[in-house]
Scaffold this motif. Structure first.
Motif, PDB file in Angstrom:
ATOM      1  N   GLN A 182      21.258 -58.596  85.510  1.00  0.00           N
ATOM      2  CA  GLN A 182      20.254 -58.053  84.605  1.00  0.00           C
ATOM      3  C   GLN A 182      18.951 -57.770  85.340  1.00  0.00           C
ATOM      4  O   GLN A 182      18.307 -56.745  85.104  1.00  0.00           O
TER       5      GLN A 182
ATOM      6  N   GLU B  89      19.432 -54.625  87.340  1.00  0.00           N
ATOM      7  CA  GLU B  89      19.406 -53.453  86.466  1.00  0.00           C
ATOM      8  C   GLU B  89      17.968 -53.065  86.150  1.00  0.00           C
ATOM      9  O   GLU B  89      17.605 -51.887  86.219  1.00  0.00           O
TER      10      GLU B  89
ATOM     11  N   ARG C  66      16.192 -49.555  87.253  1.00  0.00           N
ATOM     12  CA  ARG C  66      15.618 -48.664  86.230  1.00  0.00           C
ATOM     13  C   ARG C  66      14.139 -48.393  86.478  1.00  0.00           C
ATOM     14  O   ARG C  66      13.607 -47.390  86.007  1.00  0.00           O
TER      15      ARG C  66
ATOM     16  N   VAL D  82      23.713 -49.611  85.619  1.00  0.00           N
ATOM     17  CA  VAL D  82      24.655 -50.605  85.099  1.00  0.00           C
ATOM     18  C   VAL D  82      25.179 -51.391  86.293  1.00  0.00           C
ATOM     19  O   VAL D  82      25.710 -50.811  87.240  1.00  0.00           O
TER      20      VAL D  82
ATOM     21  N   ALA E 218      27.043 -51.355  91.343  1.00  0.00           N
ATOM     22  CA  ALA E 218      26.079 -50.833  90.379  1.00  0.00           C
ATOM     23  C   ALA E 218      26.276 -49.329  90.323  1.00  0.00           C
ATOM     24  O   ALA E 218      26.517 -48.692  91.347  1.00  0.00           O
TER      25      ALA E 218
END
Length: 66
Positions: free
Chosen positions: A25, A28, A32, A41, A49
């Motif tokens: 997480q 991610e 982002r 993802v 990823a």
């Protein structure tokens, strides 16, 4: 980390050392936050990823070195 363009606008990153879902997480969120990345993802089971991004504006080799 190695990077390969897997489809137009998508790249797959091969990762090392992911141990848990919380690390996935965090990664991610980090991915982002990179300008040009629309979606990220991370799969800790496969150590990959997948990102959707404006690949022309990203330096994939620099990303692989991080």
């Amino acid at each position: 980390m190695t990077v390969a363009a897997s489809a137009p606008g998508r790249a797959t990153l091969e990762l090392r050392g992911l141990d848990c879902a919380s690390e996935s997480q965090s990664l991610e969120r980090l991915l982002r936050s990179i300008p040009g990345v629309r979606e990220a993802v991370v799969n800790p089971v496969t150590n990959r990823a997948t990102i959707s991004a404006e690949l022309a504006s990203l330096d994939l080799e620099a990303l692989a070195g991080q």
